[in-house]
Design a protein around this motif. Sequence first.
Motif, PDB file in Angstrom:
ATOM      1  N   ASP A 288       0.865  -1.178   0.000  1.00 39.24           N
ATOM      2  CA  ASP A 288       0.000   0.000   0.000  1.00 39.24           C
ATOM      3  C   ASP A 288       0.900   1.225   0.000  1.00 39.24           C
ATOM      4  N   LEU A 289       0.859   2.004  -1.060  1.00 39.13           N
ATOM      5  CA  LEU A 289       1.758   3.145  -1.184  1.00 39.13           C
ATOM      6  C   LEU A 289       1.460   4.247  -0.179  1.00 39.13           C
ATOM      7  N   GLU A 290       0.412   4.082   0.604  1.00 37.20           N
ATOM      8  CA  GLU A 290       0.168   5.011   1.694  1.00 37.20           C
ATOM      9  C   GLU A 290       1.337   4.981   2.689  1.00 37.20           C
ATOM     10  N   ILE A 291       2.027   3.852   2.744  1.00 36.25           N
ATOM     11  CA  ILE A 291       3.209   3.748   3.604  1.00 36.25           C
ATOM     12  C   ILE A 291       4.256   4.760   3.172  1.00 36.25           C
ATOM     13  N   ALA A 292       4.419   4.926   1.873  1.00 39.25           N
ATOM     14  CA  ALA A 292       5.386   5.900   1.369  1.00 39.25           C
ATOM     15  C   ALA A 292       4.993   7.304   1.773  1.00 39.25           C
ATOM     16  N   ARG A 293       3.719   7.625   1.685  1.00 43.35           N
ATOM     17  CA  ARG A 293       3.275   8.971   2.060  1.00 43.35           C
ATOM     18  C   ARG A 293       3.491   9.233   3.545  1.00 43.35           C
ATOM     19  N   ARG A 294       3.459   8.181   4.343  1.00 40.37           N
ATOM     20  CA  ARG A 294       3.635   8.332   5.794  1.00 40.37           C
ATOM     21  C   ARG A 294       5.097   8.429   6.200  1.00 40.37           C
ATOM     22  N   PHE A 295       5.969   7.690   5.489  1.00 37.39           N
ATOM     23  CA  PHE A 295       7.347   7.564   5.965  1.00 37.39           C
ATOM     24  C   PHE A 295       8.402   8.176   5.052  1.00 37.39           C
ATOM     25  N   PHE A 296       8.096   8.376   3.778  1.00 44.57           N
ATOM     26  CA  PHE A 296       9.079   8.957   2.878  1.00 44.57           C
ATOM     27  C   PHE A 296       9.006  10.479   2.931  1.00 44.57           C
ATOM     28  N   SER A 297      10.066  11.124   2.450  1.00 45.05           N
ATOM     29  CA  SER A 297      10.076  12.583   2.387  1.00 45.05           C
ATOM     30  C   SER A 297       9.176  13.051   1.245  1.00 45.05           C
ATOM     31  N   PRO A 298       8.730  14.303   1.260  1.00 42.06           N
ATOM     32  CA  PRO A 298       7.918  14.813   0.149  1.00 42.06           C
ATOM     33  C   PRO A 298       8.620  14.666  -1.197  1.00 42.06           C
ATOM     34  N   LEU A 299       9.935  14.882  -1.228  1.00 37.33           N
ATOM     35  CA  LEU A 299      10.679  14.765  -2.474  1.00 37.33           C
ATOM     36  C   LEU A 299      10.677  13.324  -2.982  1.00 37.33           C
ATOM     37  N   GLU A 300      10.838  12.373  -2.083  1.00 39.84           N
ATOM     38  CA  GLU A 300      10.820  10.964  -2.481  1.00 39.84           C
ATOM     39  C   GLU A 300       9.439  10.547  -2.960  1.00 39.84           C
ATOM     40  N   ASN A 301       8.407  11.037  -2.290  1.00 37.64           N
ATOM     41  CA  ASN A 301       7.047  10.725  -2.725  1.00 37.64           C
ATOM     42  C   ASN A 301       6.765  11.295  -4.105  1.00 37.64           C
ATOM     43  N   LYS A 302       7.279  12.480  -4.356  1.00 41.63           N
ATOM     44  CA  LYS A 302       7.108  13.095  -5.671  1.00 41.63           C
ATOM     45  C   LYS A 302       7.780  12.247  -6.744  1.00 41.63           C
ATOM     46  N   ASP A 303       9.010  11.800  -6.474  1.00 42.39           N
ATOM     47  CA  ASP A 303       9.716  10.938  -7.426  1.00 42.39           C
ATOM     48  C   ASP A 303       8.966   9.624  -7.637  1.00 42.39           C
ATOM     49  N   LEU A 304       8.461   9.056  -6.547  1.00 41.07           N
ATOM     50  CA  LEU A 304       7.746   7.779  -6.632  1.00 41.07           C
ATOM     51  C   LEU A 304       6.493   7.899  -7.486  1.00 41.07           C
ATOM     52  N   MET A 305       5.697   8.915  -7.223  1.00 43.79           N
ATOM     53  CA  MET A 305       4.429   9.058  -7.939  1.00 43.79           C
ATOM     54  C   MET A 305       4.613   9.536  -9.372  1.00 43.79           C
ATOM     55  N   SER A 306       5.813  10.018  -9.701  1.00 45.36           N
ATOM     56  CA  SER A 306       6.087  10.421 -11.082  1.00 45.36           C
ATOM     57  C   SER A 306       6.382   9.211 -11.967  1.00 45.36           C
ATOM     58  N   LYS A 307       6.610   8.066 -11.341  1.00 45.67           N
ATOM     59  CA  LYS A 307       6.882   6.854 -12.106  1.00 45.67           C
ATOM     60  C   LYS A 307       5.588   6.295 -12.682  1.00 45.67           C
ATOM     61  N   PRO A 308       5.661   5.574 -13.802  1.00 50.53           N
ATOM     62  CA  PRO A 308       4.470   4.873 -14.289  1.00 50.53           C
ATOM     63  C   PRO A 308       3.972   3.922 -13.202  1.00 50.53           C
ATOM     64  N   GLU A 309       2.686   3.739 -13.149  1.00 53.55           N
ATOM     65  CA  GLU A 309       2.111   2.919 -12.082  1.00 53.55           C
ATOM     66  C   GLU A 309       2.740   1.527 -12.020  1.00 53.55           C
ATOM     67  N   SER A 310       3.099   0.972 -13.168  1.00 55.79           N
ATOM     68  CA  SER A 310       3.670  -0.372 -13.216  1.00 55.79           C
ATOM     69  C   SER A 310       5.064  -0.441 -12.593  1.00 55.79           C
ATOM     70  N   GLU A 311       5.714   0.709 -12.393  1.00 55.17           N
ATOM     71  CA  GLU A 311       7.080   0.736 -11.862  1.00 55.17           C
ATOM     72  C   GLU A 311       7.144   1.168 -10.401  1.00 55.17           C
ATOM     73  N   ARG A 312       6.018   1.569  -9.850  1.00 59.21           N
ATOM     74  CA  ARG A 312       6.050   2.169  -8.516  1.00 59.21           C
ATOM     75  C   ARG A 312       6.420   1.180  -7.420  1.00 59.21           C
ATOM     76  N   LYS A 313       5.931  -0.040  -7.512  1.00 56.47           N
ATOM     77  CA  LYS A 313       6.235  -1.009  -6.463  1.00 56.47           C
ATOM     78  C   LYS A 313       7.734  -1.274  -6.396  1.00 56.47           C
ATOM     79  N   GLU A 314       8.373  -1.489  -7.540  1.00 54.17           N
ATOM     80  CA  GLU A 314       9.818  -1.730  -7.570  1.00 54.17           C
ATOM     81  C   GLU A 314      10.569  -0.524  -7.034  1.00 54.17           C
ATOM     82  N   TYR A 315      10.146   0.665  -7.436  1.00 51.92           N
ATOM     83  CA  TYR A 315      10.833   1.875  -7.000  1.00 51.92           C
ATOM     84  C   TYR A 315      10.655   2.077  -5.495  1.00 51.92           C
ATOM     85  N   PHE A 316       9.482   1.739  -4.979  1.00 49.83           N
ATOM     86  CA  PHE A 316       9.250   1.835  -3.542  1.00 49.83           C
ATOM     87  C   PHE A 316      10.268   0.993  -2.790  1.00 49.83           C
TER      88      PHE A 316
END
Length: 227
Positions: free
Chosen positions: A116-144
């Motif tokens: 659940d990418l909500e974990i990223a929103r809770r624990f990652f920095s705003p900059l990291e979340n921005k980078d994560l969500m800029s990825k295509p949806e199919s790549e987000r889990k690996e990038y997380f």
Amino acid sequence: MPKAAAVKLPETIGMQEYERSASFISTERRIQIDRFIRKEDANRSLFGELLARAMICRDLGMPNRDVHFVKNNYGKPLLFGHEEFHFNISHSGCWVVMIWDQNAVGIDIEQIQEIDLEIARRFFSPLENKDLMSKPESERKEYFYDLWTLKESYIKALGTGLSTPLDSFSIRIKDNDKYMLDPNWESCRFTQFEIDPEYKLSVCSLGNHQPESIQIHDYKDLIDNLA
């Protein structure tokens, strides 16, 4: 030069083999490991210690009976009497991994699972979340999992545990596997290795070098080398 090693555990370890393996660790540590409810957790913890002991005995020329561990104020294990020897252990799924060096080092391995990418929103920095969500949806889990293991390896190298919040710094992954740390609190180096396509493995060194490879060991060899 930092070194790194890994051992892959089988799905089951027989009781006789488990008892023989546990005979190479301290009674206090054996009691702690035996408290695990899940056998898989006990096996990973046991072989994490066996991996550390085997590599210490081999590289420092110490007999296993002279290997004693203590912890810093944040709970990071240290080799008693050898302040110049730094090591770190991580385990997930069927893998146990270790890194060691004369400089502070950290390692983290995670099995890639649905997240659940909500974990990223809770624990990652705003900059990291921005980078994560800029990825295509199919790549987000690996990038997380890339970010998670890189961040964990850095905190484990610092040895400060939960006193360093995950969102207090940012790691950015650039082209050609270049890693950027913001703010650059320490001189550090990051590397990622692939030992299994179902896992992410990241290492961090607060020195100027990184391991060139991961040594893969058979779990039975660790026992034989300590015997």
